[in-house]
Scaffold this active site. Structure first.
Site, short mmCIF file in Angstrom:
data_model
loop_
_atom_site.label_atom_id
_atom_site.label_comp_id
_atom_site.label_asym_id
_atom_site.label_seq_id
_atom_site.Cartn_x
_atom_site.Cartn_y
_atom_site.Cartn_z
CG PHE A 1 -1.93 1.21 1.20
CD1 PHE A 1 -3.12 0.83 0.31
CD2 PHE A 1 -1.76 2.24 1.85
CE1 PHE A 1 -4.11 2.00 0.56
CE2 PHE A 1 -2.53 3.32 1.90
CZ PHE A 1 -3.82 3.17 1.00
CG HIS A 61 -6.63 -6.32 3.90
ND1 HIS A 61 -5.37 -6.61 3.57
CD2 HIS A 61 -6.29 -4.93 4.30
CE1 HIS A 61 -4.40 -5.57 3.83
NE2 HIS A 61 -5.19 -4.70 4.60
NE ARG A 80 0.46 -15.22 -11.55
CZ ARG A 80 -0.22 -16.48 -11.33
NH1 ARG A 80 0.23 -17.28 -10.29
NH2 ARG A 80 -1.19 -16.71 -12.30
#
Length: 155
Positions: free
Chosen positions: A56, A87, A126
């Site tokens: 964030f 969330h 990934r």
């Protein structure tokens, strides 16, 4: 006239902004990005690693870093993994929008190397196992875009 960037990191300076949260994933992204830069004639000495608490916080620091004038590109690296609450949806959406906003407002490339995964296994895949390394991919985009922007600005 055709103008396009080349994959040559020689002399370019990069800021890697990475989240400490999920560091077992983000460290693999950082290593992938550095590997890409070095493989494309860049120097590890021209890479600054800036660590933030979580994904964030990446867009805010990316904006400050992009405006600093110290770098040719900013590479954003993080991992947001779905949990049992909404969330994940809020964080992944805001990080994506934030990085896109910073990139649009910036005069240098700001690339997106954030993994958004439903499971830890998908994130690991990934980050360099089965599905490539998103850090490497984000660095490759940053290299090409930095070269392209330099060419555009010379015209």
């Amino acid at each position: 006239m055709n103008i396009e960037g080349k994959l040559n990191a020689k002399g370019l300076k990069f800021a890697l902004i990475t989240s400490r949260f999920n560091d077992f994933i983000t460290e693999k992204l950082v290593n992938g990005a550095i590997d890409c830069i070095v493989r494309h004639n860049g120097s590890e000495d021209n890479v600054s690693i800036i660590r933030v608490p979580g994904s964030f916080e990446i867009p805010q620091v990316a904006g400050i870093t992009a405006k600093s004038g110290k770098y040719d590109a900013v590479i954003c690296l993080g991992a947001v993994i779905r949990g049992e609450t909404p969330h994940f949806d809020y964080v992944s959406a805001e990080v994506t929008k934030g990085i896109a906003r910073v990139a649009g407002d910036s005069k240098i490339p700001v690339t997106y190397g954030i993994i958004t995964a439903d499971t830890v296994e998908q994130a690991i895949d990934r980050a360099g196992t089965k599905m490539g390394n998103r850090g490497f991919d984000a660095a490759m985009t940053a290299i090409e875009m930095a070269d392209l922007i330099k060419k555009i600005n010379k015209k």
